[in-house]
Design an enzyme around this catalytic site. Structure first.
Site, PDB file in Angstrom:
ATOM      1  N   ASP A   1       4.917  -9.888   9.551  1.00  0.00           N
ATOM      2  CA  ASP A   1       4.602  -8.771  10.449  1.00  0.00           C
ATOM      3  C   ASP A   1       5.942  -8.285  11.002  1.00  0.00           C
ATOM      4  O   ASP A   1       6.566  -8.976  11.825  1.00  0.00           O
ATOM      5  CB  ASP A   1       3.678  -9.257  11.568  1.00  0.00           C
ATOM      6  CG  ASP A   1       3.287  -8.107  12.498  1.00  0.00           C
ATOM      7  OD1 ASP A   1       3.996  -7.071  12.500  1.00  0.00           O
ATOM      8  OD2 ASP A   1       2.281  -8.253  13.217  1.00  0.00           O
TER       9      ASP A   1
ATOM     10  N   ARG B   1       1.439  -7.684   6.014  1.00  0.00           N
ATOM     11  CA  ARG B   1       0.767  -8.672   6.863  1.00  0.00           C
ATOM     12  C   ARG B   1      -0.375  -9.357   6.108  1.00  0.00           C
ATOM     13  O   ARG B   1      -0.605 -10.544   6.264  1.00  0.00           O
ATOM     14  CB  ARG B   1       0.226  -7.989   8.124  1.00  0.00           C
ATOM     15  CG  ARG B   1       1.305  -7.591   9.103  1.00  0.00           C
ATOM     16  CD  ARG B   1       0.793  -6.614  10.115  1.00  0.00           C
ATOM     17  NE  ARG B   1       0.236  -5.433   9.461  1.00  0.00           N
ATOM     18  CZ  ARG B   1      -0.331  -4.414  10.071  1.00  0.00           C
ATOM     19  NH1 ARG B   1      -0.443  -4.435  11.382  1.00  0.00           N
ATOM     20  NH2 ARG B   1      -0.806  -3.395   9.404  1.00  0.00           N
TER      21      ARG B   1
ATOM     22  N   SER C   1       9.598  10.709   9.077  1.00  0.00           N
ATOM     23  CA  SER C   1       8.439  11.598   8.939  1.00  0.00           C
ATOM     24  C   SER C   1       8.838  12.985   9.424  1.00  0.00           C
ATOM     25  O   SER C   1       9.732  13.114  10.274  1.00  0.00           O
ATOM     26  CB  SER C   1       7.300  11.075   9.823  1.00  0.00           C
ATOM     27  OG  SER C   1       6.284  12.049   9.936  1.00  0.00           O
TER      28      SER C   1
ATOM     29  N   LYS D   1       0.845  -1.204   0.000  1.00  0.00           N
ATOM     30  CA  LYS D   1       0.000   0.000   0.000  1.00  0.00           C
ATOM     31  C   LYS D   1       0.869   1.238   0.000  1.00  0.00           C
ATOM     32  O   LYS D   1       2.075   1.177   0.282  1.00  0.00           O
ATOM     33  CB  LYS D   1      -0.837   0.067   1.292  1.00  0.00           C
ATOM     34  CG  LYS D   1      -1.920  -0.940   1.431  1.00  0.00           C
ATOM     35  CD  LYS D   1      -2.664  -0.692   2.743  1.00  0.00           C
ATOM     36  CE  LYS D   1      -3.303  -1.993   3.219  1.00  0.00           C
ATOM     37  NZ  LYS D   1      -3.388  -2.079   4.662  1.00  0.00           N
TER      38      LYS D   1
ATOM     39  N   TYR E   1       4.534   8.192  18.022  1.00  0.00           N
ATOM     40  CA  TYR E   1       4.919   8.081  16.607  1.00  0.00           C
ATOM     41  C   TYR E   1       6.103   9.006  16.323  1.00  0.00           C
ATOM     42  O   TYR E   1       7.109   8.600  15.744  1.00  0.00           O
ATOM     43  CB  TYR E   1       3.712   8.453  15.737  1.00  0.00           C
ATOM     44  CG  TYR E   1       3.968   8.430  14.246  1.00  0.00           C
ATOM     45  CD1 TYR E   1       3.980   7.231  13.544  1.00  0.00           C
ATOM     46  CD2 TYR E   1       4.162   9.613  13.531  1.00  0.00           C
ATOM     47  CE1 TYR E   1       4.208   7.211  12.171  1.00  0.00           C
ATOM     48  CE2 TYR E   1       4.384   9.608  12.168  1.00  0.00           C
ATOM     49  CZ  TYR E   1       4.399   8.402  11.495  1.00  0.00           C
ATOM     50  OH  TYR E   1       4.623   8.382  10.140  1.00  0.00           O
TER      51      TYR E   1
HETATM   52  N1  LIG Z   1       1.259   8.784   4.696  1.00  0.00           N
HETATM   53  C1  LIG Z   1       1.879   9.764   5.305  1.00  0.00           C
HETATM   54  O1  LIG Z   1       1.402  10.932   5.348  1.00  0.00           O
HETATM   55  C2  LIG Z   1       3.227   9.530   5.932  1.00  0.00           C
HETATM   56  C3  LIG Z   1       3.936  10.654   6.366  1.00  0.00           C
HETATM   57  C4  LIG Z   1       5.180  10.494   6.942  1.00  0.00           C
HETATM   58  C5  LIG Z   1       5.701   9.218   7.079  1.00  0.00           C
HETATM   59  N2  LIG Z   1       5.004   8.128   6.654  1.00  0.00           N
HETATM   60  C6  LIG Z   1       5.639   6.808   6.847  1.00  0.00           C
HETATM   61  O2  LIG Z   1       5.683   6.125   5.619  1.00  0.00           O
HETATM   62  C7  LIG Z   1       5.660   4.712   5.834  1.00  0.00           C
HETATM   63  C8  LIG Z   1       4.566   4.088   4.974  1.00  0.00           C
HETATM   64  O3  LIG Z   1       3.331   4.702   5.315  1.00  0.00           O
HETATM   65  P1  LIG Z   1       2.064   4.686   4.369  1.00  0.00           P
HETATM   66  O4  LIG Z   1       1.386   5.970   4.543  1.00  0.00           O
HETATM   67  O5  LIG Z   1       2.411   4.233   3.022  1.00  0.00           O
HETATM   68  O6  LIG Z   1       1.224   3.563   5.133  1.00  0.00           O
HETATM   69  P2  LIG Z   1       0.051   2.590   4.589  1.00  0.00           P
HETATM   70  O7  LIG Z   1      -0.610   3.199   3.441  1.00  0.00           O
HETATM   71  O8  LIG Z   1      -0.734   2.226   5.786  1.00  0.00           O
HETATM   72  O9  LIG Z   1       0.870   1.320   4.099  1.00  0.00           O
HETATM   73  C9  LIG Z   1       1.633   0.608   5.038  1.00  0.00           C
HETATM   74  C10 LIG Z   1       2.226  -0.609   4.410  1.00  0.00           C
HETATM   75  O10 LIG Z   1       3.011  -1.272   5.384  1.00  0.00           O
HETATM   76  C11 LIG Z   1       2.442  -2.559   5.677  1.00  0.00           C
HETATM   77  N3  LIG Z   1       2.578  -2.756   7.104  1.00  0.00           N
HETATM   78  C12 LIG Z   1       2.056  -2.026   8.105  1.00  0.00           C
HETATM   79  N4  LIG Z   1       2.373  -2.575   9.287  1.00  0.00           N
HETATM   80  C13 LIG Z   1       3.134  -3.649   9.017  1.00  0.00           C
HETATM   81  C14 LIG Z   1       3.740  -4.646   9.803  1.00  0.00           C
HETATM   82  N5  LIG Z   1       3.651  -4.653  11.131  1.00  0.00           N
HETATM   83  N6  LIG Z   1       4.447  -5.614   9.198  1.00  0.00           N
HETATM   84  C15 LIG Z   1       4.549  -5.648   7.861  1.00  0.00           C
HETATM   85  N7  LIG Z   1       3.981  -4.755   7.058  1.00  0.00           N
HETATM   86  C16 LIG Z   1       3.278  -3.764   7.635  1.00  0.00           C
HETATM   87  C17 LIG Z   1       0.998  -2.481   5.186  1.00  0.00           C
HETATM   88  O11 LIG Z   1       0.456  -3.732   4.812  1.00  0.00           O
HETATM   89  P3  LIG Z   1      -0.385  -4.617   5.895  1.00  0.00           P
HETATM   90  O12 LIG Z   1      -1.349  -3.698   6.556  1.00  0.00           O
HETATM   91  O13 LIG Z   1      -1.009  -5.702   5.102  1.00  0.00           O
HETATM   92  O14 LIG Z   1       0.627  -5.155   6.856  1.00  0.00           O
HETATM   93  C18 LIG Z   1       1.194  -1.615   3.950  1.00  0.00           C
HETATM   94  O15 LIG Z   1       1.725  -2.343   2.882  1.00  0.00           O
HETATM   95  C19 LIG Z   1       5.452   4.519   7.327  1.00  0.00           C
HETATM   96  O16 LIG Z   1       6.685   4.289   7.950  1.00  0.00           O
HETATM   97  C20 LIG Z   1       4.890   5.866   7.783  1.00  0.00           C
HETATM   98  O17 LIG Z   1       5.167   6.133   9.121  1.00  0.00           O
HETATM   99  C21 LIG Z   1       3.771   8.265   6.090  1.00  0.00           C
END
Ligand SMILES: NC(=O)c1ccc[n+]([C@@H]2O[C@H](COP(=O)([O-])OP(=O)(O)OC[C@H]3O[C@@H](n4cnc5c(N)ncnc54)[C@H](OP(=O)(O)O)[C@@H]3O)[C@@H](O)[C@H]2O)c1
Length: 545
Positions: free
Chosen positions: A354, A329, A434, A307, A447
């Site tokens: 995970d 996961r 972040s 994702k 966080y």
């Molecule tokens: N979106 C933002 O605004 C933003 C801003 C700053 C930083 N970030 C950082 O960017 C990174 C990705 O975020 P995102 O926004 O792309 O999140 P997301 O859309 O929720 O996607 C998260 C991805 O990681 C997987 N995941 C989550 N927990 C996991 C676990 N325990 N083990 C294995 N896989 C796991 C999810 O798949 P499953 O749920 O199937 O495990 C999914 O593929 C994170 O580190 C987040 O803190 C995001």
């Protein structure tokens, strides 16, 4: 954390790593870093105009570049003179039909003297050459950049603008001023889609530093200070500049990129020169390797690729030629993604994991090891989660979940990947942190702490593992439209407030982050180490909200 199923993803454009059709002005292109920037931009397809004071040096360079079939022109200009700057921009305007996509303010000079010995003439020379020229040329270029619907300005500053160095007080002040000017223009001109960033090199082997290079003791001391153990080459800087002009950097604004990792303390330049910059004539330049914008033949592990940001990173790396393994996961989400990538003929595999579980991390790395014959070039620690609650309501379980998923997994997976990265003779680790690791945000104390910890871990690994040629950097996104922050993206008031805060006027897209991650794995970033690169459209540089 959102557990929604995998969203539809827009495929990443394949031509975004090209500057074909763009126009650029690079000042001071006859030597050193400027020459390398001209060549890098031209090799990526830009039509480049450059300038220098010495007609003979300029002619020699233009001939070399023309021999390589690069589209480069040049004119004589002393950028310390206002009227010559005006003439230069008039030439550029007529040559490029009033349109300029890229301005690189590179020309600069140094006067090495103790502060008490710097004369008013020294001061004026440094201010007019380094700072006033960059300011005025940006003003003059503004209508030409606007005429393209936007563009990219890059200032070449220096680590001297961040740390104290003996005998460089005035030079350093000009660079500090340019670092701040970067943030101001980034906010003021973002509405015109003009991004402004600076690149702050460490010691780079150029005519400007050649007298330093003759001092063996100094060189040895510097090599010891720099975790990567060597001075930079001009193309190490040129790659970063080029990236800041390419579409994958389109959400990077108001940032200062360091072309090395440095302890933020004072550096003594010892028995330094008391003359103006070296005026040696142009040296022979090794041509820039044309394959350096490819990841063909590399292997990568990206956690959380089903994702959001992770999905885009997997796709970007795979499109650049890497064989990628990812994990998540949810098996169903992962399978859906893998099928899409197979349909696009991308080399991507995946397994369920995970990352908050130590034993699952070990299993994941065993899979990667056997799949890639014990060799891994790239590790992207992307998987992460958020618990958004007032601090007093955060339970110990919330704390453990966030820390084990974000921080412990990143630390442990880096440890587990270390022998595989070493087996390749080096590699690149990228953490996704972040802006919450830099600024206070309501309900994000745990966080934010996990991300702050990773920002620091970045610097430690960058120093500890550089001897193995493993570089470690972080990418710190602002708000990016992904399932993780779906609940916020649905909140119209929140989005309007954010759009107002972000100088570029929009939330980020996953591919805005993926491009920066990919760059940190590509050869042109080989001298970027220990850095946290903010990708937020200029949000945290903006003091106007
Ligand atoms: N979106 C933002 O605004 C933003 C801003 C700053 C930083 N970030 C950082 O960017 C990174 C990705 O975020 P995102 O926004 O792309 O999140 P997301 O859309 O929720 O996607 C998260 C991805 O990681 C997987 N995941 C989550 N927990 C996991 C676990 N325990 N083990 C294995 N896989 C796991 C999810 O798949 P499953 O749920 O199937 O495990 C999914 O593929 C994170 O580190 C987040 O803190 C995001």
């Amino acid at each position: 954390m959102s557990r929604s199923s995998a969203p539809e993803h827009t495929p990443i454009q394949t031509n975004r790593w090209s500057l074909a059709g763009s126009t650029a002005l690079v000042t001071g292109g006859s030597k050193g870093i400027g020459y390398a920037i001209v060549e890098e931009l031209a090799r990526l397809g830009s039509a480049v105009h450059t300038c220098a004071r010495s007609q003979a040096d300029l002619e020699k360079c233009l001939q070399q570049l023309r021999d390589s079939k690069l589209n480069v022109t040049g004119s004589v200009c002393d950028v310390s003179s206002p009227s010559e700057r005006e003439k230069l921009m008039a030439t550029v305007k007529s040559q490029f039909d009033g349109k300029l996509n890229i301005l690189v303010n590179n020309a600069g000079t140094a006067v090495y003297k103790p502060a008490v010995e710097q004369t008013m003439e020294d001061f004026k020379l440094l201010i007019s050459t380094n700072l006033e020229s960059a300011f005025h040329l940006s003003q003059l270029a503004y209508p030409l950049l606007k005429a393209c619907g936007g563009g990219s300005i890059v200032f070449i500053t220096s680590i001297s603008g961040l740390i104290a160095q003996d005998n460089l007080s005035v030079y350093a002040s000009t660079k500090g001023a340019m670092n701040q000017l970067t943030r101001n223009l980034a906010c003021e001109w973002a509405r015109d889609n003009i991004r402004t960033n600076s690149v702050a090199p460490g010691y780079i082997k150029t005519p400007l530093t050649e007298l330093l290079l003759e001092d063996e003791e100094f060189v040895a001391r510097e090599n010891h200070r720099v975790p990567l153990g060597r001075w930079g080459e001009p193309e190490d800087v040129a790659g970063v500049v080029a990236f800041l002009c390419l579409p994958p950097s389109c959400y990077v604004n108001g940032q200062k990129w360091h072309a090395l990792s440095y302890p933020l303390s004072s550096i003594s330049t010892g028995s330094l020169l008391s003359e103006n910059r070296s005026m040696s004539s142009v040296q022979e330049h090794a041509p820039i390797d044309t394959n350096r914008w490819s990841l063909a033949g590399t292997t990568a592990l990206v956690t959380g690729g089903s994702k959001g940001i992770g999905y885009a990173i997997v796709e970007e790396l795979a499109r650049l030629g890497s064989a990628v393994h990812t994990c998540a996961r949810s098996e169903a989400d992962l399978e859906k993604c893998l099928q899409k990538w197979r349909d696009s003929k991308l080399k991507v595999t995946g397994s369920v994991c995970d990352v908050s579980s130590p034993s699952e991390r070990e299993k994941l790395m065993a899979t990667v090891k056997s799949q890639f014959d014990g060799k891994l070039n790239i590790l992207v620690n992307n998987a992460g989660t958020v618990v958004c609650k007032p601090t007093v309501d955060q339970t110990l379980e919330d704390f453990k979940l966030v820390i084990s998923t974000n921080l412990e997994s990143a630390f442990h997976l880096s440890q587990l990947a270390y022998p595989l990265l070493r087996a390749c003779g080096g590699g690149s680790i990228v953490f996704i942190t972040s802006i919450s690791g830099f600024i206070g945000q309501d309900y994000l104390s745990v966080y934010g702490s996990s991300k702050g910890a990773i920002n620091q871990l970045t610097r430690n690994l960058a120093c500890e593992w550089a001897k193995d040629n493993i570089r470690t950097n972080s990418v710190a996104p602002g708000f990016i439209k992904t399932p993780l922050v779906d609940f916020l993206v649905q909140d119209e008031e929140f989005v309007a407030r954010e759009n107002h805060r972000v100088p570029l006027g929009r939330l980020g897209e996953p591919e805005d982050v993926a491009g920066v991650v990919a760059f940190l794995c590509l050869p042109p970033s080989c001298y970027v180490n220990g850095q946290v690169i903010v990708v937020d459209g200029g949000r945290i540089a903006n003091g106007n909200h």
